[in-house]
Design a protein around this motif. Sequence first.
Motif, short mmCIF file in Angstrom:
data_model
loop_
_atom_site.label_atom_id
_atom_site.label_comp_id
_atom_site.label_asym_id
_atom_site.label_seq_id
_atom_site.Cartn_x
_atom_site.Cartn_y
_atom_site.Cartn_z
N THR A 47 23.89 26.57 1.00
CA THR A 47 24.64 27.53 1.80
C THR A 47 25.88 26.88 2.39
O THR A 47 26.97 27.45 2.38
CB THR A 47 23.75 28.09 2.92
OG1 THR A 47 22.62 28.75 2.34
CG2 THR A 47 24.51 29.10 3.78
N LYS A 48 25.72 25.66 2.90
CA LYS A 48 26.87 24.93 3.46
C LYS A 48 27.93 24.67 2.38
O LYS A 48 29.13 24.64 2.67
CB LYS A 48 26.40 23.60 4.06
CG LYS A 48 25.65 23.73 5.37
CD LYS A 48 26.56 24.26 6.48
CE LYS A 48 25.88 24.22 7.84
NZ LYS A 48 26.75 24.80 8.91
N LYS A 49 27.48 24.50 1.12
CA LYS A 49 28.40 24.25 0.02
C LYS A 49 28.98 25.53 -0.57
O LYS A 49 29.82 25.49 -1.47
CB LYS A 49 27.68 23.47 -1.10
CG LYS A 49 27.26 22.06 -0.73
CD LYS A 49 28.48 21.15 -0.57
CE LYS A 49 28.05 19.70 -0.30
NZ LYS A 49 29.23 18.81 -0.15
N GLY A 50 28.53 26.67 -0.07
CA GLY A 50 29.04 27.95 -0.55
C GLY A 50 28.38 28.46 -1.81
O GLY A 50 28.84 29.45 -2.40
N LEU A 51 27.30 27.82 -2.25
CA LEU A 51 26.62 28.25 -3.46
C LEU A 51 25.71 29.46 -3.22
O LEU A 51 25.38 30.20 -4.15
CB LEU A 51 25.78 27.10 -4.04
CG LEU A 51 26.57 25.87 -4.50
CD1 LEU A 51 25.62 24.77 -4.95
CD2 LEU A 51 27.53 26.24 -5.63
N LEU A 52 25.27 29.64 -1.99
CA LEU A 52 24.44 30.79 -1.62
C LEU A 52 25.11 31.50 -0.46
O LEU A 52 25.23 30.97 0.65
CB LEU A 52 23.03 30.34 -1.22
CG LEU A 52 22.05 31.45 -0.84
CD1 LEU A 52 21.86 32.45 -1.97
CD2 LEU A 52 20.69 30.85 -0.46
N THR A 53 25.59 32.71 -0.72
CA THR A 53 26.30 33.49 0.29
C THR A 53 25.33 34.38 1.07
O THR A 53 24.15 34.52 0.70
CB THR A 53 27.36 34.38 -0.37
OG1 THR A 53 26.68 35.34 -1.22
CG2 THR A 53 28.32 33.55 -1.20
N GLU A 54 25.84 35.00 2.11
CA GLU A 54 25.00 35.91 2.90
C GLU A 54 24.52 37.08 2.05
O GLU A 54 23.37 37.49 2.13
CB GLU A 54 25.79 36.41 4.11
CG GLU A 54 24.95 37.27 5.05
CD GLU A 54 25.69 37.59 6.34
OE1 GLU A 54 25.16 38.41 7.11
OE2 GLU A 54 26.76 37.03 6.57
N ARG A 55 25.42 37.59 1.20
CA ARG A 55 25.02 38.69 0.31
C ARG A 55 23.95 38.22 -0.67
O ARG A 55 22.98 38.94 -0.93
CB ARG A 55 26.25 39.19 -0.46
CG ARG A 55 25.91 40.30 -1.44
CD ARG A 55 27.14 40.77 -2.19
NE ARG A 55 26.80 41.76 -3.21
CZ ARG A 55 27.69 42.31 -4.03
NH1 ARG A 55 28.96 41.99 -3.95
NH2 ARG A 55 27.28 43.19 -4.93
N GLY A 56 24.12 37.01 -1.20
CA GLY A 56 23.13 36.47 -2.13
C GLY A 56 21.77 36.31 -1.48
O GLY A 56 20.74 36.63 -2.09
N ALA A 57 21.74 35.81 -0.24
CA ALA A 57 20.47 35.64 0.48
C ALA A 57 19.80 36.99 0.70
O ALA A 57 18.57 37.12 0.59
CB ALA A 57 20.72 34.93 1.80
N ALA A 58 20.60 38.01 1.03
CA ALA A 58 20.05 39.35 1.24
C ALA A 58 19.48 39.92 -0.06
O ALA A 58 18.43 40.57 -0.06
CB ALA A 58 21.13 40.28 1.79
N GLU A 59 20.16 39.66 -1.18
CA GLU A 59 19.67 40.15 -2.48
C GLU A 59 18.39 39.44 -2.90
O GLU A 59 17.46 40.06 -3.43
CB GLU A 59 20.76 39.97 -3.54
CG GLU A 59 21.94 40.93 -3.34
CD GLU A 59 23.11 40.63 -4.26
OE1 GLU A 59 23.16 39.52 -4.83
OE2 GLU A 59 23.98 41.51 -4.41
N ILE A 60 18.32 38.14 -2.64
CA ILE A 60 17.09 37.40 -2.92
C ILE A 60 15.94 37.96 -2.08
O ILE A 60 14.81 38.10 -2.56
CB ILE A 60 17.28 35.89 -2.64
CG1 ILE A 60 18.21 35.28 -3.68
CG2 ILE A 60 15.93 35.16 -2.67
CD1 ILE A 60 18.58 33.83 -3.40
#
Length: 309
Positions: A25-38
């Motif tokens: 997340t800190k590196k930008g590989l997992l965004t807030e939208r991505g976390a919500a979709e997961i």
Amino acid sequence: MDAMLTVVSKVLVMLIMIAVGYLITKKGLLTERGAAEITSILIRVVTPCLIIDSFLSGGDLEPFELLLATAISALAIVLSILLSLPAFRKEPPERRKVLRFAIIFSNAGFMGIPLVQGIVGEKGVVYGSFFIAVFNVICWTYGYRMMNSSAKVSLRTVLFNPGIIGLVIALPLYFLGVELPAVAAEPIGFFSDLNTPLAMLVIGSYIAKVDLHSFVSDLAVYKMAAYRLVLAPAVFLVCLLFIRPSEGLLVTSVIQASCPVAANTVLFAVQYGGDSQLASKTVAVSTVLSILTIPVFTILAQLVSELLH
């Protein structure tokens, strides 16, 4: 000593996966939208598969054992609900519901089942499967209404949520002794296996957005941990003194009841607009502290079981 090593190893595995979620997340590989979709995938796809798989991998119980395992599992969660009701009355409503949810629901699946398997054996895993089944019924009724205050728990909500759908499929398979072909069982198992790593990534992702100083300064999280890790399992163990279940069922139930906060706390907070950062803190803090508390309750449960039998 074996109980301590088992607990420490499971906690370290969880913390490593949470750390990976934090870093990506800190590196930008997992965004807030991505976390919500997961999170949506975890709740709508992985949860039913997890429940079905837990029954497919379980053995047979005598009818009385089955009923007792179900009743004791319900007792553990109901006691936690009762203990949570007077707690955190001075907290704002959004924080209060997350903290109370965290008290009620333990990580009985990912953390509880491997601990039970290592300490009690395969029959403990079967008992543990019924604990998870009861967990999901209560989580997707009482817990759902608690975290999604705008929703009404209608009959449709109860019958058509992912947790109950999993049970509706799993229970007939279990009681009828149906053995699914590999082409059906293996995908269910693979999706079930996604539960822990994906949930830990989501938790790490939301921890990445939390001010690390707040982990120390938020005293409500530590009060919650005292309820979840000490008070709830202690009251439950005292109640089991009067019920006097078998040694395996007693130790299994106490281990699962003494586990740290369930990952569902974060998943529900994300899905239904709750305080996801607070939820992430409750999981992270209670998981670390459980290194100290779970071995104590495991040893106490074994001692009590020896006295009763």
